[in-house]
Design a protein around this motif. Sequence first.
Motif, mmCIF file in Angstrom:
data_model
loop_
_atom_site.group_PDB
_atom_site.id
_atom_site.type_symbol
_atom_site.label_atom_id
_atom_site.label_comp_id
_atom_site.label_asym_id
_atom_site.label_seq_id
_atom_site.Cartn_x
_atom_site.Cartn_y
_atom_site.Cartn_z
ATOM 1 N N PRO A 21 -13.796 5.609 -39.440
ATOM 2 C CA PRO A 21 -14.138 6.458 -40.575
ATOM 3 C C PRO A 21 -15.263 7.442 -40.228
ATOM 4 O O PRO A 21 -16.103 7.165 -39.380
ATOM 5 N N VAL A 22 -15.248 8.582 -40.882
ATOM 6 C CA VAL A 22 -16.257 9.599 -40.594
ATOM 7 C C VAL A 22 -17.647 9.139 -40.993
ATOM 8 O O VAL A 22 -18.645 9.654 -40.484
ATOM 9 N N ASP A 23 -17.732 8.150 -41.894
ATOM 10 C CA ASP A 23 -19.047 7.717 -42.368
ATOM 11 C C ASP A 23 -19.365 6.278 -41.997
ATOM 12 O O ASP A 23 -20.202 5.639 -42.619
ATOM 13 N N GLY A 24 -18.689 5.726 -40.998
ATOM 14 C CA GLY A 24 -18.978 4.353 -40.599
ATOM 15 C C GLY A 24 -17.965 3.819 -39.623
ATOM 16 O O GLY A 24 -17.104 4.550 -39.128
ATOM 17 N N GLY A 25 -18.071 2.511 -39.362
ATOM 18 C CA GLY A 25 -17.180 1.896 -38.395
ATOM 19 C C GLY A 25 -16.018 1.189 -39.051
ATOM 20 O O GLY A 25 -15.802 1.284 -40.259
ATOM 21 N N ALA A 26 -15.260 0.461 -38.239
ATOM 22 C CA ALA A 26 -14.105 -0.287 -38.750
ATOM 23 C C ALA A 26 -14.577 -1.440 -39.621
ATOM 24 O O ALA A 26 -15.674 -1.959 -39.444
ATOM 25 N N PRO A 27 -13.771 -1.879 -40.581
ATOM 26 C CA PRO A 27 -14.167 -2.987 -41.445
ATOM 27 C C PRO A 27 -14.226 -4.302 -40.682
ATOM 28 O O PRO A 27 -13.563 -4.481 -39.666
ATOM 29 N N ASP A 28 -15.048 -5.217 -41.169
ATOM 30 C CA ASP A 28 -15.082 -6.553 -40.587
ATOM 31 C C ASP A 28 -13.796 -7.298 -40.953
ATOM 32 O O ASP A 28 -13.244 -7.119 -42.037
ATOM 33 N N TYR A 29 -13.325 -8.131 -40.042
ATOM 34 C CA TYR A 29 -12.119 -8.903 -40.313
ATOM 35 C C TYR A 29 -12.133 -10.152 -39.451
ATOM 36 O O TYR A 29 -12.910 -10.273 -38.499
ATOM 37 N N MET A 30 -11.266 -11.091 -39.806
ATOM 38 C CA MET A 30 -11.125 -12.322 -39.042
ATOM 39 C C MET A 30 -9.873 -12.241 -38.178
ATOM 40 O O MET A 30 -8.906 -11.570 -38.547
ATOM 41 N N PRO A 31 -9.858 -12.917 -37.025
ATOM 42 C CA PRO A 31 -8.679 -12.856 -36.157
ATOM 43 C C PRO A 31 -7.444 -13.376 -36.878
ATOM 44 O O PRO A 31 -7.461 -14.448 -37.475
ATOM 45 N N GLY A 32 -6.350 -12.589 -36.835
ATOM 46 C CA GLY A 32 -5.102 -12.965 -37.478
ATOM 47 C C GLY A 32 -4.840 -12.253 -38.793
ATOM 48 O O GLY A 32 -3.731 -12.324 -39.319
ATOM 49 N N GLN A 33 -5.844 -11.556 -39.345
ATOM 50 C CA GLN A 33 -5.643 -10.880 -40.621
ATOM 51 C C GLN A 33 -4.889 -9.564 -40.445
ATOM 52 O O GLN A 33 -4.657 -9.099 -39.322
ATOM 53 N N PHE A 34 -4.492 -8.956 -41.580
ATOM 54 C CA PHE A 34 -3.712 -7.721 -41.518
ATOM 55 C C PHE A 34 -4.325 -6.650 -42.403
ATOM 56 O O PHE A 34 -5.291 -6.896 -43.146
ATOM 57 N N MET A 35 -3.761 -5.454 -42.289
ATOM 58 C CA MET A 35 -4.242 -4.294 -43.047
ATOM 59 C C MET A 35 -3.058 -3.561 -43.651
ATOM 60 O O MET A 35 -1.913 -3.707 -43.209
ATOM 61 N N PHE A 36 -3.342 -2.755 -44.656
ATOM 62 C CA PHE A 36 -2.379 -1.778 -45.159
ATOM 63 C C PHE A 36 -2.757 -0.430 -44.572
ATOM 64 O O PHE A 36 -3.885 0.041 -44.734
ATOM 65 N N LEU A 37 -1.817 0.195 -43.875
ATOM 66 C CA LEU A 37 -2.070 1.432 -43.138
ATOM 67 C C LEU A 37 -1.219 2.566 -43.692
ATOM 68 O O LEU A 37 -0.019 2.405 -43.922
ATOM 69 N N ARG A 38 -1.850 3.708 -43.906
ATOM 70 C CA ARG A 38 -1.152 4.925 -44.317
ATOM 71 C C ARG A 38 -1.513 6.028 -43.327
ATOM 72 O O ARG A 38 -2.694 6.336 -43.118
ATOM 73 N N LEU A 39 -0.507 6.610 -42.690
ATOM 74 C CA LEU A 39 -0.730 7.685 -41.734
ATOM 75 C C LEU A 39 -0.461 9.035 -42.397
ATOM 76 O O LEU A 39 0.548 9.209 -43.082
#
Length: 209
Positions: A1-19
């Motif tokens: 993100p332009v105003d920060g880093g990637a979100p914290d997450y635990m190994p094995g979790q997933f995200m919703f992605l929109r390109l």
Amino acid sequence: PVDGGAPDYMPGQFMFLRLDRPGRPSEEHPFTISSPPGRQGSLTATIKESGDFTNTIGDTRPGDGARLEAPYGRFSFAFHSPDAFLFIAGGVGITPIHSMLAHLRRTGDERPVVLIYGNKRREDILFREELEKLPRNMKVVHVLSQAGEDWDGYRGFITEDIIEQEAGHVLDDAHVYLCGPPPMMDMVVGSLRTLDVQDDRIHYERFAL
């Protein structure tokens, strides 16, 4: 993100992605975060070109916009305290398991690990080079359903016999993390129950909506 880093997450979790890509519709889809946490503020998705949306993933270019919501899901050993691990994956179902394996490796975890990984052909094996370089406490077993003549490993599908032979030494203590096509998972869960693995030690994620 332009105003920060990637979100914290635990190994094995997933995200919703929109390109957001020029000339293409912007759609939201769920993808596993295949990288381990703590990777210098970045994260990765490992996406198979198999659907209407994912068939165009190779057209994505540096500079295209991406919006994501994360993290989601409880398919992670971070929510349990296992003495050992049995990971069972089919095809692209290796992605959340890869995140967990990579996290165990980078943190120097020495608990026993067995990975049984099913694919059609040798060339379908994802993260093959990384899996060949795992530490000694991590055992990797490949099963191919359409193996070539030069394949000297298991052929067919992941069966109760293979699980017992390759992971029998950890079954009494391990939590099992299972991800792959629904027919494979149904068969494997049945095998695990026959091998007296209690349901509260079987964790799985289905790649289906």
